[in-house]
Design an enzyme around this catalytic site. Structure first.
Site, PDB file in Angstrom:
ATOM      1  N   LYS A  78       0.862  -1.197   0.000  1.00  0.00           N
ATOM      2  CA  LYS A  78       0.000   0.000   0.000  1.00  0.00           C
ATOM      3  C   LYS A  78       0.890   1.235   0.000  1.00  0.00           C
ATOM      4  O   LYS A  78       1.831   1.328   0.790  1.00  0.00           O
ATOM      5  CB  LYS A  78      -0.910  -0.006   1.240  1.00  0.00           C
ATOM      6  N   HIS A  80       1.219   5.695  -0.526  1.00  0.00           N
ATOM      7  CA  HIS A  80       0.709   7.054  -0.784  1.00  0.00           C
ATOM      8  C   HIS A  80       1.872   7.716  -1.522  1.00  0.00           C
ATOM      9  O   HIS A  80       2.808   8.165  -0.872  1.00  0.00           O
ATOM     10  CB  HIS A  80       0.512   7.874   0.487  1.00  0.00           C
ATOM     11  N   ASP A 109      -3.297   4.295  -1.751  1.00  0.00           N
ATOM     12  CA  ASP A 109      -4.198   4.745  -0.677  1.00  0.00           C
ATOM     13  C   ASP A 109      -4.686   6.165  -0.978  1.00  0.00           C
ATOM     14  O   ASP A 109      -4.394   7.104  -0.243  1.00  0.00           O
ATOM     15  CB  ASP A 109      -3.458   4.660   0.667  1.00  0.00           C
ATOM     16  N   LYS A 111      -7.723   7.381  -0.941  1.00  0.00           N
ATOM     17  CA  LYS A 111      -8.881   7.798  -0.124  1.00  0.00           C
ATOM     18  C   LYS A 111      -9.734   8.822  -0.870  1.00  0.00           C
ATOM     19  O   LYS A 111     -10.020   9.917  -0.389  1.00  0.00           O
ATOM     20  CB  LYS A 111      -8.440   8.335   1.235  1.00  0.00           C
ATOM     21  N   PHE A 112     -10.150   8.456  -2.069  1.00  0.00           N
ATOM     22  CA  PHE A 112     -11.022   9.311  -2.873  1.00  0.00           C
ATOM     23  C   PHE A 112     -12.282   9.615  -2.065  1.00  0.00           C
ATOM     24  O   PHE A 112     -12.853   8.714  -1.441  1.00  0.00           O
ATOM     25  CB  PHE A 112     -11.417   8.588  -4.164  1.00  0.00           C
ATOM     26  N   ASP A 114     -14.527  12.664  -3.146  1.00  0.00           N
ATOM     27  CA  ASP A 114     -15.271  13.780  -3.731  1.00  0.00           C
ATOM     28  C   ASP A 114     -16.492  13.266  -4.504  1.00  0.00           C
ATOM     29  O   ASP A 114     -16.817  12.080  -4.466  1.00  0.00           O
ATOM     30  CB  ASP A 114     -14.312  14.571  -4.642  1.00  0.00           C
ATOM     31  N   ILE A 115     -17.115  14.175  -5.235  1.00  0.00           N
ATOM     32  CA  ILE A 115     -18.233  13.746  -6.094  1.00  0.00           C
ATOM     33  C   ILE A 115     -17.660  12.905  -7.248  1.00  0.00           C
ATOM     34  O   ILE A 115     -16.472  13.031  -7.577  1.00  0.00           O
ATOM     35  CB  ILE A 115     -19.032  14.953  -6.655  1.00  0.00           C
ATOM     36  N   GLY A 116     -18.512  12.083  -7.844  1.00  0.00           N
ATOM     37  CA  GLY A 116     -18.045  11.120  -8.845  1.00  0.00           C
ATOM     38  C   GLY A 116     -17.226  11.728  -9.974  1.00  0.00           C
ATOM     39  O   GLY A 116     -16.181  11.191 -10.360  1.00  0.00           O
TER      40      GLY A 116
HETATM   41  O1  S5P Z   1      -8.687   3.793   9.104  1.00  0.00           O
HETATM   42  C1  S5P Z   1      -7.606   3.798   8.556  1.00  0.00           C
HETATM   43  C2  S5P Z   1      -7.460   3.595   7.179  1.00  0.00           C
HETATM   44  C3  S5P Z   1      -6.189   3.531   6.639  1.00  0.00           C
HETATM   45  S1  S5P Z   1      -6.049   3.131   4.975  1.00  0.00           S
HETATM   46  N1  S5P Z   1      -6.472   3.928   9.308  1.00  0.00           N
HETATM   47  C4  S5P Z   1      -5.213   3.892   8.763  1.00  0.00           C
HETATM   48  O2  S5P Z   1      -4.246   3.994   9.509  1.00  0.00           O
HETATM   49  N2  S5P Z   1      -5.069   3.731   7.406  1.00  0.00           N
HETATM   50  C5  S5P Z   1      -3.719   3.743   6.780  1.00  0.00           C
HETATM   51  O3  S5P Z   1      -2.985   2.616   7.276  1.00  0.00           O
HETATM   52  C6  S5P Z   1      -2.871   4.975   7.117  1.00  0.00           C
HETATM   53  O4  S5P Z   1      -3.034   5.968   6.134  1.00  0.00           O
HETATM   54  C7  S5P Z   1      -1.457   4.419   7.130  1.00  0.00           C
HETATM   55  O5  S5P Z   1      -0.926   4.458   5.823  1.00  0.00           O
HETATM   56  C8  S5P Z   1      -1.628   2.957   7.536  1.00  0.00           C
HETATM   57  C9  S5P Z   1      -1.335   2.659   8.990  1.00  0.00           C
HETATM   58  O6  S5P Z   1      -0.008   2.908   9.296  1.00  0.00           O
HETATM   59  P1  S5P Z   1       0.646   2.500  10.709  1.00  0.00           P
HETATM   60  O7  S5P Z   1       2.035   3.038  10.621  1.00  0.00           O
HETATM   61  O8  S5P Z   1      -0.143   3.168  11.790  1.00  0.00           O
HETATM   62  O9  S5P Z   1       0.603   0.995  10.781  1.00  0.00           O
END
Ligand code: S5P
Length: 300
Positions: A78, A80, A109, A111-112, A114-116
Site C-alpha cells: 500500500k 501514498h 491509498d 482515499k477518494f 469527492d463527487i463522482g
Molecule cells: O482507518 C484507517 C485507514 C487507513 S487506509 N487507518 C489507517 O491507519 N489507514 C492507513 O494505514 C494509514 O493511512 C497508514 O498508511 C496505515 C497505517 O499505518 P501504521 O504506521 O499506523 O501501521
C-alpha cells in the site's frame, strides 16, 4: 486421560491446517467477483501471507529499500506516492518491476472522497495516472455511491474495467473517527450494492457477509498500549484476525523495526496461524459458497 500431542503430531496438524487454509483461499480466489482481489487471494495462498505493507516512508530510496527487504513476505503493497518527497516516474517503474519480481499487488491509498465526476478525473490523472498502474485504490464512503460510480467510469476509461477495484473505508482506526456503527453499516451496504467496482472494505470490527476486510491500526503490544501520539489506535494481529478481518495493513510496526524483514515475517506467521483456525477457515468457505455461480434448474 488427557493425551498431549507429540511434536510430530503437532507439525502434522499445522501442515493440514495450512493446506486447508491455502485451499480455501485458492477456491475463494477462483470465485471472488473482483479480478484484483482474485490475484491478492492467490498470492496470499501461495505466500501464506495476509500482510499488507503500508510503505509510509518519505524518500524514493527508502521506499525501494523497504520493498526489497519486505516484498517477498507480503501480498499487497500500500502506497501514498504523494507523501514521498522525490517520487518520480522512474521510482514507479522500479516499484512495478518489484511487484512482478516479488509477487505482490499494489494498492494506492488515494482515499477518494469527492463527487463522482471529480473522483473520476483524479483517478485517471493524479499520481501518475493511478487507474493505469494501481489495481486497488481506497475510497471514503462519505460522499455516497457517486464516488464508486466515478471510479467505475474511471476504470472503464483507463481500459481497466473488470480489473481494478476500490477498497471502501467503512470504519477508520483513528481516535474519534466519525465512522460509527451506523455509518459503517451504511458504507458496507453501499459497497455490497456496487460490487462491479468495490473489491473489499477497510473495517475494524464490523464486517460484510460478502466482501473481505482489510484492517489498519495493527501493531505490537507496546504500540497497542501507547498509540502514536497523533490519534492512531492499534490492536494486535491476533485480535484483528480473531475479530473476523482477513488482511492486516501494517506500516510503522514493520517499517520502524530494527529488522523489517524479520518483523514482517513474524506478523505474517502470527496472522496466518490465527486465520488457519477452524472457525476462520469455515467462514472463508461460507464466502466461497456465496460467490459460486448459482445452478439454474434445467427445464423439464
Ligand atoms: O482507518 C484507517 C485507514 C487507513 S487506509 N487507518 C489507517 O491507519 N489507514 C492507513 O494505514 C494509514 O493511512 C497508514 O498508511 C496505515 C497505517 O499505518 P501504521 O504506521 O499506523 O501501521
Amino acid at each position: 486421560m488427557f493425551l498431549r500431542k507429540s511434536p510430530s503430531q503437532t507439525r502434522l496438524a499445522d501442515d493440514q491446517a495450512d493446506q486447508e487454509l491455502q485451499l480455501s483461499l485458492t477456491q475463494l480466489a477462483e470465485n471472488y467477483p473482483n479480478a484484483a482481489m482474485k490475484q491478492v487471494l492467490a498470492i496470499a495462498a501461495e505466500k501464506k501471507s495476509v500482510i499488507v505493507l503500508s510503505a509510509d516512508v518519505e524518500t524514493a530510496d527508502q521506499l525501494l529499500e523497504l520493498i526489497e527487504k519486505v516484498g517477498k513476505t507480503i501480498c499487497v503493497l500500500k502506497l501514498h506516492v504523494d507523501t514521498i518527497k522525490n517520487f518520480n516516474q522512474n521510482t514507479l517503474t522500479r516499484v512495478l518491476d518489484l511487484a512482478k519480481e516479488l509477487n505482490f499487488v499494489i494498492m494506492h491509498d488515494s482515499k477518494f472522497s469527492d463527487i463522482g465526476s471529480t473522483v473520476m478525473k483524479q483517478y485517471l490523472n493524479a499520481n501518475y495516472e493511478t487507474a493505469k498502474w494501481a489495481p486497488l485504490v481506497t475510497a471514503q464512503a462519505i460522499s455516497g455511491p457517486g464516488v464508486l460510480t466515478g471510479l467505475l467510469a474511471g476504470a472503464k476509461a483507463a481500459g481497466k474495467e473488470n480489473m481494478n477495484g476500490a477498497i471502501l473505508l467503512a470504519q477508520m482506526s483513528s481516535e474519534g473517527a466519525l465512522t460509527d456503527d451506523i455509518y459503517a453499516a451504511k458504507a458496507i451496504d453501499m459497497a455490497e450494492k456496487n460490487m462491479a467496482i468495490v473489491a473489499a472494505l477497510v473495517t475494524q470490527t464490523i464486517h460484510s457477509k460478502y466482501l473481505l476486510s482489510f484492517t489498519p491500526g495493527v501493531g505490537g503490544l507496546a504500540q497497542a498500549a501507547k498509540g502514536d501520539g497523533l490519534g492512531q489506535k492499534y490492536r494486535t494481529a491476533r485480535d484483528v484476525i480473531s475479530g473476523g478481518s482477513h488482511f492486516l495493513i501494517i506500516g510503522r510496526g514493520i517499517m520502524l523495526a530494527e529488522n523489517p524483514a524479520k518483523e514482517a515475517e513474524a506478523y505474517r506467521n502470527e496472522a496466518w496461524s490465527v486465520l488457519r483456525e477452524e472457525q476462520h477457515v469455515a467462514a472463508l468457505k461460507t464466502r466461497i459458497e456465496l460467490f459460486k455461480p448459482k445452478q439454474v434448474a434445467a427445464p423439464h
